[in-house]
Design an enzyme around this catalytic site. Structure first.
Site, mmCIF file in Angstrom:
data_model
loop_
_atom_site.group_PDB
_atom_site.id
_atom_site.type_symbol
_atom_site.label_atom_id
_atom_site.label_comp_id
_atom_site.label_asym_id
_atom_site.label_seq_id
_atom_site.Cartn_x
_atom_site.Cartn_y
_atom_site.Cartn_z
ATOM 1 C CG HIS A 127 -3.457 44.141 22.359
ATOM 2 N ND1 HIS A 127 -2.236 43.677 21.918
ATOM 3 C CD2 HIS A 127 -3.389 44.109 23.733
ATOM 4 C CE1 HIS A 127 -1.479 43.359 22.956
ATOM 5 N NE2 HIS A 127 -2.150 43.621 24.063
ATOM 6 C CG HIS A 203 -3.047 39.324 25.846
ATOM 7 N ND1 HIS A 203 -3.009 39.448 27.221
ATOM 8 C CD2 HIS A 203 -2.448 40.433 25.355
ATOM 9 C CE1 HIS A 203 -2.426 40.594 27.551
ATOM 10 N NE2 HIS A 203 -2.070 41.212 26.424
ATOM 11 C CD GLU A 334 1.029 39.701 25.198
ATOM 12 O OE1 GLU A 334 0.497 40.400 24.301
ATOM 13 O OE2 GLU A 334 1.420 40.173 26.294
#
Length: 377
Positions: A127, A203, A334
């Site tokens: 991420h 998210h 996601e």
């Protein structure tokens, strides 16, 4: 009447002024070293439909919806205070990037240059690194109260070299209510001076029974992806694309999550290759339904993939109202480019060249359904 209001308490200031940061930023020729931004809570609402955000990570804080009996409840996991979001390791509700998901070995080669990134998970980068876009203050650049489709836009300027990624990047995320019980997310990023990979993701952890209702294992889900990108033991894609048929990943028809999850060691954390036309046309990614509440969520997107994650590693997390979240307390959908695409030529490219604009759209549509309705979609 649609309205957008801002809640200024508690007011939190995100400030850092240190010689190390000053020297680092001056070397980069980038952003100001002295940065003090007001962090707030914002709300978009339309009757019983209400969504709250914070500009810390451009994060969705809550989504309130009525159930089949008209009782309004919050259907996303989160915290009561911004300070808790600042110490969060679950990415609750945040925008993640510059590159969402994982890059194997925390490195990639682009135009003959090998870029070594700041690893934050077992020698890989997850991420966007630490801190990624989920752990910075975004600027509120648009705030429309009285529009027919009220919206809020967050902007973040990522500097050249942030977490090892090349090039300066201007990122915007716009959340808007576009109809009854519909939330649109529009993500854009413009490369300012160098080619760079971009893969933004939203998210949020959803629990349609209510954030404090327990686990999501009894919820039914239908995923419009007949293939997945399998991974190794560190959740890095192997580069293959395989069919879901005959595996626990087959949700081409609606099934409860618990009916298939026992075939996996921890739960779901996999990228689905979405069916439908290739390109930037919107297509259905997934539909989720909670029988007890009657709430349903339909997700459409123009992204090529969707990561289905069942909150496998949540443990003893104190959330809103003091409720303690455990494994499978929420699920994530996601939408994204494929994980580790920078290291797999057969995956859709995520490279954005100078002057180009990355675009990624999502639409969450909420309703009250029964099981038969879900199967007919």
């Amino acid at each position: 009447m649609l309205k957008l209001t801002m809640y200024k308490s508690p007011t939190v200031y995100y400030c850092f002024i240190t010689t190390i940061v000053l020297s680092f930023v001056l070397l980069l020729g980038g952003v100001n070293a002295t940065k003090c931004e007001d962090i707030g809570i914002y709300e978009l609402s339309n009757g019983h439909f209400s969504v709250k955000f914070t500009n810390w990570g451009a994060t969705i804080v809550s989504v309130f919806l009525p159930d089949k009996n008209g009782k309004v409840g919050d259907v996303v996991l989160g915290y009561d205070s911004i300070d808790t979001y600042k110490n969060d390791s679950t990415y609750f509700g945040a925008i993640v990037g510059r590159v969402a998901n994982r890059i194997g070995g925390a490195k990639f080669t682009l135009n003959g240059t090998c870029y070594k990134l700041h690893a934050n998970e077992k020698g890989n980068i997850l991420h966007g690194g630490t801190p990624g876009f989920s752990d910075v203050v975004w600027k509120v650049t648009k705030y429309e109260k009285d529009s027919e489709s009220p919206r809020i836009t967050f902007t973040y300027n990522s500097f050249d070299g942030e977490q090892g990624f090349p090039g300066a990047l201007k990122v915007t995320v716009t959340y808007s209510l576009v109809g009854k019980y519909k939330l649109r997310v529009k993500m854009e990023a413009k490369s300012l001076n160098k080619a760079t990979p971009v893969n933004l993701a939203q998210h949020t952890y959803w629990n349609l029974g209510g954030h404090n209702s327990g686990d999501i294992l009894s919820e039914k889900i239908k995923i419009y992806g007949s293939h997945i990108t399998p991974t190794d033991d560190e959740l890095i894609p192997t580069g293959k694309i395989v069919s879901v048929k005959g595996t626990p990943y087959d949700f081409l028809k609606p099934y409860t999550i618990k009916s298939k999850i026992n075939g996996l060691p921890d739960g779901y954390d996999i990228n689905y290759v979405l069916d439908g036309e290739k390109g930037k046309k919107m297509k259905v990614a997934a539909i989720v339904w909670d029988e007890k509440s009657g709430r349903s969520m339909k997700l459409t997107t123009d992204a090529p993939g969707v990561q289905f994650y069942t909150g496998n590693y949540i443990k003893d997390v104190k959330g809103k109202g003091g409720f303690v979240y455990e494994a499978h307390a929420g699920l994530c959908l996601e939408t994204q480019g494929f994980p580790d695409a920078v290291n797999h030529r057969n995956f859709p490219s995520q490279i954005v060249n100078p002057g180009q604009i990355y675009k990624h759209n999502m639409l969450f549509s909420f309703s009250i359904r029964n099981s038969k309705d879900l199967g007919s979609q």
